[in-house]
Scaffold this active site. Structure first.
Site, PDB file in Angstrom:
ATOM      1  N   LYS A  78       0.868  -1.181   0.000  1.00  0.00           N
ATOM      2  CA  LYS A  78       0.000   0.000   0.000  1.00  0.00           C
ATOM      3  C   LYS A  78       0.904   1.229   0.000  1.00  0.00           C
ATOM      4  CE  LYS A  78      -3.895   1.782   2.799  1.00  0.00           C
ATOM      5  NZ  LYS A  78      -4.702   1.504   4.008  1.00  0.00           N
ATOM      6  N   SER A 153      -9.519   1.352   3.012  1.00  0.00           N
ATOM      7  CA  SER A 153      -8.696   2.132   2.106  1.00  0.00           C
ATOM      8  C   SER A 153      -7.612   1.316   1.396  1.00  0.00           C
ATOM      9  CB  SER A 153      -8.025   3.276   2.864  1.00  0.00           C
ATOM     10  OG  SER A 153      -7.189   2.750   3.879  1.00  0.00           O
ATOM     11  N   SER A 177      -9.542  -0.959   7.263  1.00  0.00           N
ATOM     12  CA  SER A 177      -9.006  -0.847   5.903  1.00  0.00           C
ATOM     13  C   SER A 177      -8.292  -2.067   5.346  1.00  0.00           C
ATOM     14  CB  SER A 177      -8.062   0.344   5.808  1.00  0.00           C
ATOM     15  OG  SER A 177      -8.814   1.511   5.684  1.00  0.00           O
TER      16      SER A 177
HETATM   17  N1  GLN Z   1     -12.810   3.589   6.578  1.00  0.00           N
HETATM   18  C1  GLN Z   1     -12.176   4.010   7.787  1.00  0.00           C
HETATM   19  C2  GLN Z   1     -11.796   5.463   7.704  1.00  0.00           C
HETATM   20  O1  GLN Z   1     -12.064   6.057   6.706  1.00  0.00           O
HETATM   21  C3  GLN Z   1     -10.988   3.149   8.090  1.00  0.00           C
HETATM   22  C4  GLN Z   1      -9.797   3.523   7.319  1.00  0.00           C
HETATM   23  C5  GLN Z   1      -8.604   2.732   7.680  1.00  0.00           C
HETATM   24  O2  GLN Z   1      -8.685   1.694   8.340  1.00  0.00           O
HETATM   25  N2  GLN Z   1      -7.460   3.223   7.277  1.00  0.00           N
HETATM   26  O3  GLN Z   1     -11.268   6.023   8.622  1.00  0.00           O
END
Ligand code: GLN
Length: 491
Positions: A78, A153, A177
């Site tokens: 990532k 994400s 994420s």
């Molecule tokens: N969807 C969650 C957020 O937008 C989690 C994101 C993540 O785990 N990086 O904060």
């Protein structure tokens, strides 16, 4: 594409070469990338290309060296993990051209174990999002249906593993994420216990919640990756000094007298009917294996989103303060008469996308005097209670079972206009980060195909007590064997 375990075995025994694996990987990548858009950068040529890295591995093997358990395994990262070549963009205009002078510990550990880094994957800007639509490089797409999001994400990482381009990708999980995109893409995704994996070189979103973990096609590969990733790092003061257990040793041995708890809050009427069905099927599958499955009460799941969207933005607003166009990040051009303050404002307005700006504003608001107690301190109290609630369940059960996400992959564009709807994607995942616990998504079933819509994968989530990953992986392995849902691949 086969598993990481079999690639490493073949490369180590010289049945194939790391170079041949790397060439095949780049070919597959090139053929699916136009429709998936999983990558921000691909190391296709140059001195640090996947081929050159692989040749170096082959040369060491030829000399009789033991290159490690991930010998020649192609891996994607990532793009919020630092690497001392190429760019580390976080999907943000702010860091579009940022070149890190150092490599994240987690990544270094994989390379030290013989892995070949193929490229850096797309993500929601700064890992803020649940769909990989909020990247300055554009959206990524789900290999099961390119009209749908891969989740987020870590969506690029999940999509490229699901498309069988690479057997392993790293993601980061602050509120879901890794697990939600794993569920959307029909693969395995593990968020380790907070402190298990070093965060050194992971660009911080919310430091008390962030954790790096693997996305893989099998539970065995997840265990194999974790074995390499985990361990103390003096450069991350929150990294644990605990011994890393052998995750692979007993992976195939089912847990005797297994006791699982399903929170009644996981039966929300907001669940997609296919998610509700797969939860029931999963419970039935475990019962058929002799497990006892009981209902538990985790009332704070219903307050998790509220607490998370205070704690995470608060920490993000502080972490992102360094991106001011001077110390770090995009620097705007000034007009005559504009001063330093204008430079900060313009640089940040140009560098950050709308979702990141929203979180910074939310975060600074909840930390501001007069609101700190009302919001931030209250959220911290909820956080403490969430942990206590989980601990109570783990006193009598081995793991908690619930969906990873309330729905299968949704359509591209479906939730971009409604931030709250997007946030609700995380209803089953955020409490686990707030509690610092390990959790994973395991492929468990599929939605029903209807009116020309393809069947979509659905993952179930297992949560265990802190540092109990070894047992969690065994419980996951039982389900993987029983359902075979993870061996189906996108068309
Ligand atoms: N969807 C969650 C957020 O937008 C989690 C994101 C993540 O785990 N990086 O904060």
């Amino acid at each position: 594409m086969t598993t990481a375990a079999s690639i490493a075995a073949d490369v180590r025994s010289k049945r194939t070469s790391a170079e041949a694996v790397a060439r095949r990987t780049l070919d597959t990548l090139a053929s699916v990338e136009p429709k998936l858009k999983s990558y921000i950068s691909v190391f296709a040529d140059g001195p640090r290309s996947a081929i050159e890295q692989a040749k170096a591995i082959d040369a060491r093997i030829a000399k009789g060296e033991d290159v490690g358990p991930l010998a020649g395994v192609p891996i994607a990262l990532k793009d919020n993990m630092c690497l001392d070549w190429g760019t580390t963009t976080c999907g943000s205009n702010m860091l579009r051209s940022y070149e890190s002078p150092y490599t994240a510990t987690a990544v270094q550990r994989l390379m030290d174990a013989g892995a070949v880094i193929v490229g850096k994957t797309n993500l929601d800007e700064y890992a803020m999002g649940s769909s990989t639509e909020h990247s300055c490089f554009g959206a990524s797409f789900n290999p099961w249906d390119v009209a749908r999001v891969p989740g987020g994400s870590s969506g690029g990482s999940a999509a490229t593993v699901a498309a069988r381009v690479v057997p392993i990708a790293l993601g980061s999980d602050t509120g879901g994420s890794i697990r939600q995109p794993a569920s959307f893409c029909g693969i395995v995704g593990v968020k380790p216990t907070y402190g298990r994996v070093s965060r050194y070189g992971l660009v911080a979103y919310a430091s008390s919640l962030d954790q790096i973990g693997p996305l893989t096609t099998t539970v065995e590969d997840a265990a194999l990756t974790l074995q390499t990733l985990c361990g103390h790092d003096p450069r991350d003061s929150t990294s644990t000094k605990r011994e890393t257990p052998n995750f692979l040793a007993e992976l195939d041995r089912p847990i005797e007298n297994l006791r699982l708890a399903v929170p009644k809050q996981a039966r929300s009427s907001a669940n997609h009917p296919d998610v509700a069905r797969v939860l029931d099927e999963t419970i039935a599958a475990y019962r058929a294996m002799g497990a006892e499955v009981v209902e538990c009460d985790l009332p704070l799941i219903d307050h998790g989103i509220a607490a998370y969207y205070i704690v995470a933005p608060a920490e993000a607003s502080s972490n992102l303060a360094r991106l001011d166009g001077i110390r770090y990040g995009h620097r705007a051009a000034l007009e005559k008469g504009e001063d330093l303050f204008d430079l900060y404002c313009k640089s940040r307005a140009e560098g950050f996308g709308p979702e990141v700006q929203r979180r910074i504003m939310l975060g600074t608001h909840v930390l501001s005097s007069g609101y700190y107690d009302a919001y931030y301190n209250t959220a911290l109290k909820v956080r403490r209670k969430i942990k206590d609630d989980f601990d109570r369940v783990f006193a009598t059960c081995h793991a908690v079972l619930m969906p990873a996400a309330p729905s299968p992959a949704f359509k591209v564009g479906e939730k971009t206009g409604d931030p709250l709807a997007m946030y609700l994607e995380d209803v089953y995942t955020v409490t686990i980060n707030l509690a610092g616990l390990p959790a994973m998504s395991v492929p468990a079933g599929f939605s029903a195909a209807s009116n020309g819509e393809p069947a979509l994968p659905i993952g179930m989530q297992l949560v265990s007590a802190a540092f109990d990953e070894a047992r969690m992986l065994r419980i996951a392995r039982m389900l993987e064997k029983a359902t075979g849902a993870g061996s189906r691949t996108p068309a």
